[in-house]
Design an enzyme around this catalytic site. Structure first.
Site, short mmCIF file in Angstrom:
data_model
loop_
_atom_site.label_atom_id
_atom_site.label_comp_id
_atom_site.label_asym_id
_atom_site.label_seq_id
_atom_site.Cartn_x
_atom_site.Cartn_y
_atom_site.Cartn_z
N SER A 71 -6.04 -5.01 -0.58
CA SER A 71 -6.37 -4.02 0.45
C SER A 71 -7.83 -3.64 0.50
O SER A 71 -8.33 -3.26 1.57
CB SER A 71 -5.51 -2.76 0.27
OG SER A 71 -4.16 -3.05 0.48
N HIS A 90 -9.77 1.55 -1.38
CA HIS A 90 -9.94 1.51 0.07
C HIS A 90 -11.37 1.92 0.45
O HIS A 90 -11.99 1.31 1.32
CB HIS A 90 -8.94 2.45 0.73
CG HIS A 90 -7.52 2.00 0.55
ND1 HIS A 90 -6.45 2.83 0.80
CD2 HIS A 90 -6.99 0.83 0.13
CE1 HIS A 90 -5.33 2.17 0.56
NE2 HIS A 90 -5.63 0.97 0.14
#
Length: 310
Positions: A169, A219
């Site tokens: 991610s 992230h």
């Protein structure tokens, strides 16, 4: 719909997790995903290859010798403490942790989100250029995780330093940032429309609310890596062009007319001596690839990134 996928925390024993999952849901969802990919005129080889590696590493980790350390995900997760301590597996953790996922839903949503971002960039940049970008974003985003964890210890916070994260991610967030900053226009997050430049930040906050155990740092580091590509790489390219220009002028130093000609060659932001803009070429290729893949454009030239998966 896929907003983006989590950068999972708290790895578990992989063999125990696989015994509890029969992967039926995963195979059904992958079949539906492949039907969408099959309709794309352009099949991105690098994107699909990386997706296959993530899938194989999830279903049969022993098939990928690089990842076959033991049954524990903690043996390969992105853990700043052993990396900064200089353990022998530091490079493996820095790179290999991206291809390991904690559950069927984790690997599926990462692959789905990655494919619909990768197909646009890979068609625009070409497989070679895209592969270089992908490798750079992986190394850079994970390095930023380690750096941030180290710096946080100076203010008395060691939670990031002792964290252990897995998943692709961080790279996906970097690609998302790059895509949303290629153009203006608008996007939407859960039906709320906003400028594309804010979409990635909104998703960062939203994912943390929905899944508090997701790695906020992972992230955020992905966004940081994407921002460095958007804002620092053009400056580096300009500096390189200026050095090349200076070298060309020096080689013609004894020839007045030649020297003047060399000085007249202008280099602009994201442009070379030919005067063509690489950014404009990529932007146009992105529009074509999205149109060919059947992905509608938003008003104002922007992309409706939230329409990736129905």
């Amino acid at each position: 719909r896929v907003l983006c996928s989590r950068f999972a925390m708290a790895p578990r024993d992989r063999s125990r997790r696989q015994n509890h999952e029969n992967h039926l849901w995963l195979f059904i969802m992958l079949t539906q995903l492949w039907q969408q990919v099959d309709r794309m005129p352009f099949k991105p080889p690098v994107t699909l290859g990386v997706s296959a590696l993530c899938l194989v590493a999830h279903l049969q980790p022993a098939a990928v010798s690089m990842l076959a350390l033991d049954a524990s995900e903690r043996a390969i997760c992105l853990a700043p403490a052993p990396i900064l301590a200089g353990h022998s597996d530091a490079l493996l953790r820095l790179v290999g942790s991206a291809f390991v996922h904690g559950s069927d839903s984790h690997v599926y949503y990462n692959i789905a989100s990655f494919i619909f971002k990768g197909v646009q960039l890979e068609q625009a940049m070409g497989p070679k250029g895209y592969a270089i970008l992908l490798g750079a974003m992986l190394i850079l985003s994970h390095s930023l995780v380690v750096l941030a964890a180290y710096l946080a210890t100076f203010v008395g916070y060691d939670g990031w330093y002792h964290s252990c994260a897995i998943g692709f991610s961080a790279v996906i967030f970097s690609l998302k940032y790059i895509l949303t900053h290629q153009h203006g226009g608008e996007g939407a997050v859960w039906g709320v429309r906003m400028p594309n430049q804010w979409v990635t930040w909104a998703e960062l906050v939203l994912i943390q609310i929905i899944s508090p155990h997701a790695s906020f740092l992972g992230h955020l580091a992905g966004i940081g890596a994407g921002a460095m590509y958007i804002y620092l790489w053009p400056a580096a390219r300009l500096m390189l062009a200026q050095q090349q220009q200076a070298g060309g002028a020096a080689s013609w130093g004894g020839r007045g007319a030649g020297g003047r000609g060399a000085r007249q060659t202008r280099y602009t932001y994201a442009a070379g001596s030919s005067g063509t803009s690489e950014d404009a070429d990529i932007a146009e290729a992105l529009r074509r690839s999205r149109r060919d893949a059947g992905m509608p454009e938003a008003s104002g030239g922007g992309f409706r990134f939230q329409d990736e998966i129905d």
